[in-house]
Design a protein around this motif. Structure first.
Motif, short mmCIF file in Angstrom:
data_model
loop_
_atom_site.label_atom_id
_atom_site.label_comp_id
_atom_site.label_asym_id
_atom_site.label_seq_id
_atom_site.Cartn_x
_atom_site.Cartn_y
_atom_site.Cartn_z
N ASP A 20 3.71 -4.26 -2.76
CA ASP A 20 4.61 -5.38 -3.02
C ASP A 20 4.37 -6.58 -2.11
O ASP A 20 4.87 -7.66 -2.37
CB ASP A 20 6.08 -4.95 -2.97
CG ASP A 20 6.51 -4.41 -1.62
OD1 ASP A 20 5.68 -3.83 -0.91
OD2 ASP A 20 7.70 -4.57 -1.29
N ILE A 21 3.59 -6.40 -1.06
CA ILE A 21 3.26 -7.54 -0.20
C ILE A 21 1.76 -7.85 -0.19
O ILE A 21 1.29 -8.64 0.61
CB ILE A 21 3.79 -7.34 1.25
CG1 ILE A 21 3.19 -6.09 1.89
CG2 ILE A 21 5.31 -7.33 1.27
CD1 ILE A 21 3.50 -5.97 3.37
N ALA A 82 5.02 -15.84 7.06
CA ALA A 82 6.44 -15.65 7.38
C ALA A 82 6.99 -14.42 6.65
O ALA A 82 7.76 -13.64 7.23
CB ALA A 82 7.23 -16.90 7.01
N ALA A 83 6.61 -14.23 5.40
CA ALA A 83 7.06 -13.07 4.64
C ALA A 83 6.53 -11.78 5.25
O ALA A 83 7.25 -10.77 5.34
CB ALA A 83 6.63 -13.19 3.18
N LEU A 84 5.28 -11.81 5.69
CA LEU A 84 4.70 -10.63 6.33
C LEU A 84 5.37 -10.32 7.66
O LEU A 84 5.62 -9.16 7.99
CB LEU A 84 3.20 -10.82 6.52
CG LEU A 84 2.38 -10.89 5.23
CD1 LEU A 84 0.95 -11.29 5.55
CD2 LEU A 84 2.44 -9.58 4.46
N GLU A 85 5.66 -11.37 8.40
CA GLU A 85 6.36 -11.20 9.68
C GLU A 85 7.74 -10.59 9.44
O GLU A 85 8.16 -9.66 10.14
CB GLU A 85 6.48 -12.55 10.39
CG GLU A 85 7.19 -12.48 11.73
CD GLU A 85 6.39 -11.78 12.82
OE1 GLU A 85 7.02 -11.12 13.67
OE2 GLU A 85 5.16 -11.88 12.82
N HIS A 86 8.43 -11.08 8.44
CA HIS A 86 9.76 -10.57 8.09
C HIS A 86 9.66 -9.09 7.69
O HIS A 86 10.46 -8.26 8.13
CB HIS A 86 10.34 -11.41 6.95
CG HIS A 86 11.73 -11.04 6.58
ND1 HIS A 86 12.01 -10.14 5.59
CD2 HIS A 86 12.92 -11.44 7.09
CE1 HIS A 86 13.31 -9.99 5.48
NE2 HIS A 86 13.89 -10.77 6.39
N GLY A 93 9.83 -2.37 12.02
CA GLY A 93 10.52 -2.46 13.30
C GLY A 93 9.71 -3.10 14.40
O GLY A 93 9.99 -2.88 15.58
N THR A 94 8.70 -3.88 14.05
CA THR A 94 7.87 -4.53 15.05
C THR A 94 7.39 -5.88 14.53
O THR A 94 7.14 -6.05 13.35
CB THR A 94 6.65 -3.64 15.41
OG1 THR A 94 5.97 -4.22 16.50
CG2 THR A 94 5.72 -3.47 14.25
#
Length: 98
Positions: A20-21, A82-86, A93-94
């Motif tokens: 999904d990413i 930004a989406a990957l960071e989120h 959890g990191t």
């Protein structure tokens, strides 16, 4: 091109990421791969180009490199990162960055 070596780490993370990413990973990695290739095609070191383009680099090479660099910083690539960071923070959890 030491800075672009980070691409290998990102690619490894992308290979393990859920589907999904996948589009977000592609939006980040593909422009980096393209930039790495364009720099290699013209024999340019990314770290030195940032300070001062090599003497003798023709107009076409310069335009090609700069276009590839703009794609790395495009709105789509920034949004994807930004989406990957989120996702990394919420699901794994990191953070990806510090």
């Amino acid at each position: 091109m030491r800075r672009l070596a980070f691409l290998l780490l990102l690619a490894a993370l992308a290979d393990e990421a859920p589907g999904d990413i996948a589009d977000d990973w592609a939006a980040v990695i593909d422009p980096l791969r393209d930039l790495r290739q364009v720099l290699a095609d013209h024999g340019v070191d990314a770290s030195s180009y940032a300070r001062k383009p090599p003497v003798g680099l023709d107009r076409h090479a310069r335009r090609t490199i700069e276009a590839a660099a703009r794609r790395v910083g495009s709105a789509r690539a920034v949004e994807a990162m930004a989406a990957l960071e989120h996702h990394a923070r919420d699901v794994c959890g990191t953070p990806l960055s510090r």
